[in-house]
Design an enzyme around this catalytic site. Structure first.
Site, PDB file in Angstrom:
ATOM      1  N   LYS A  99       7.889 -21.731 -37.194  1.00  0.00           N
ATOM      2  CA  LYS A  99       9.176 -21.706 -36.502  1.00  0.00           C
ATOM      3  C   LYS A  99       9.777 -23.104 -36.587  1.00  0.00           C
ATOM      4  CE  LYS A  99       7.940 -18.011 -33.285  1.00  0.00           C
ATOM      5  NZ  LYS A  99       7.590 -17.650 -31.897  1.00  0.00           N
ATOM      6  N   LYS A 129       5.946  -7.041 -29.191  1.00  0.00           N
ATOM      7  CA  LYS A 129       5.530  -8.034 -28.209  1.00  0.00           C
ATOM      8  C   LYS A 129       4.742  -7.326 -27.112  1.00  0.00           C
ATOM      9  CE  LYS A 129       8.922 -11.665 -28.888  1.00  0.00           C
ATOM     10  NZ  LYS A 129       7.915 -12.740 -29.028  1.00  0.00           N
TER      11      LYS A 129
END
Length: 352
Positions: free
Chosen positions: A261, A153
């Site tokens: 997701k 990230k």
């Protein structure tokens, strides 16, 4: 007659976990229990996983909606997608609870070699944002654990520092050690995104998720056509539910990958539509969890296995919490397995 109730649960992170949207130390989630009035001991359970600031259903009145669904559960059982299209996390929670209630073995929603413990699901190792020392320590552990795909990230600290970290990674571990995926969470600006992508591309990056904020299809389409690093859409898919709109987005932007997701996209059926469209346009995809507890992660992992994707999936989040639900899920040899010591829902019952 069906009965249902929802239970709020506070998940607590083992370590502060940094993203471009801030540092996480705890996270609220909601469990949905389903049973029949004449069979109170046969329970199905699902998870409604809400991500503050990101979920489409992060809006005032969310808990009131959950309560209303539970109060009138019979109206929703046979028509989840249409009745709850504005509440994707509740869609998945109810979809999961129904499958669990109907299952022969509780928590076995999609029986397979995965749930038999015969095969694991390849996953990526996740490096959270933080100071460089913390990120290097995470990386060392992931390498020791044998991960061949590392997701980092980025976007929360100075770009130059992130670039130094990635450069040092490649010096310490040549590209045959593992592939690198990046997740920018929309952190790059339009004025410098291409320059950043060019500089990152020197390190043989597999892909980068959502380099710019969602909602600007024209800019993202241009970026996808010119990028030196394959782009994966993530947040861009949130809030797009009609099949025609999904296809319009994919055909307009033409990304290299999309990220699925289920908690953010409205459950398995909605995600399967995205997969169908992605396959039609020869676009790659993989599945990622959205910080669910082991209840939600279990459902997503079992469903993911049935898709038979050969890419590493983003399903390594089950070890994030100190008070996760006890489950058979475990990570070994860079794979997620269903072969641990069984289930215990005591923590949910205690939270009640």
């Amino acid at each position: 007659m069906y009965k249902a109730k929802h239970i709020k649960y506070l998940l607590k992170f083992k370590n502060p976990s940094g993203t471009s949207r801030g540092v996480l130390t705890e996270k609220e989630t909601y469990f949905l229990k389903l049973w029949k009035e004449n069979e109170p001991d046969v329970i199905g359970i699902g998870e409604c996983c809400l991500l503050k600031g990101l979920s489409y259903d992060d809006k005032p009145g969310y808990e009131n909606k959950l309560a209303e669904v539970c109060q009138n559960i019979g109206e929703y059982i046979d028509n989840i997608s249409d009745k709850l299209i504005e509440f994707p996390s509740i869609c998945l929670g109810l979809e999961t609870a129904i499958k669990d209630f109907q299952s022969v073995d509780k928590r076995i929603l999609f029986p397979s070699d995965f749930t038999d413990g015969a095969e694991g699901i390849p996953i990526n190792g996740l490096i959270w944002m933080g100071d460089i020392g913390y990120m290097k320590e995470q990386l060392r552990k992931k390498v020791e654990e044998g991960f061949r795909c590392i997701k980092i990230k980025i976007g929360a600290i100075e770009f130059e520092e992130e670039l130094k970290f990635i450069n040092a990674m490649r010096k310490d571990y040549p590209q045959n050690y593992f592939e690198i995926r990046l997740d920018a969470n929309g952190a790059f600006g339009m004025d410098d995104v291409m320059e950043k992508l060019r500089r990152l591309s020197k390190h043989n990056i597999h892909s980068i998720e959502q380099p710019i904020k969602q909602g600007n299809w024209a800019a993202m389409a241009q970026l996808c056509s010119e990028t030196p690093i394959p782009i994966a859409l993530d947040e861009e898919l949130i809030g797009v539910y009609l099949y025609e709109e999904k296809e319009k987005l994919i055909s307009s932007i033409k990304p290299q990958y999309i990220i699925l997701k289920p908690s953010l996209l409205g459950g398995f059926k909605q995600c399967e539509q995205w997969i169908e469209i992605a396959n039609k346009y020869k676009i790659g995809w993989w599945v990622t969890s959205a910080l669910e507890s082991n209840i939600g992660l279990n459902a997503i992992a079992q469903w993911t296995y049935t898709l038979r994707s050969k890419l590493p999936q983003g399903l390594g989040t089950g070890q994030l919490y100190i008070n996760n639900i006890v489950s058979p899920l475990l990570i070994e040899d860079s794979k997620l397995w269903y072969m641990g010591n069984g289930w215990s829902l005591d923590r949910i019952d205690t939270e009640e």
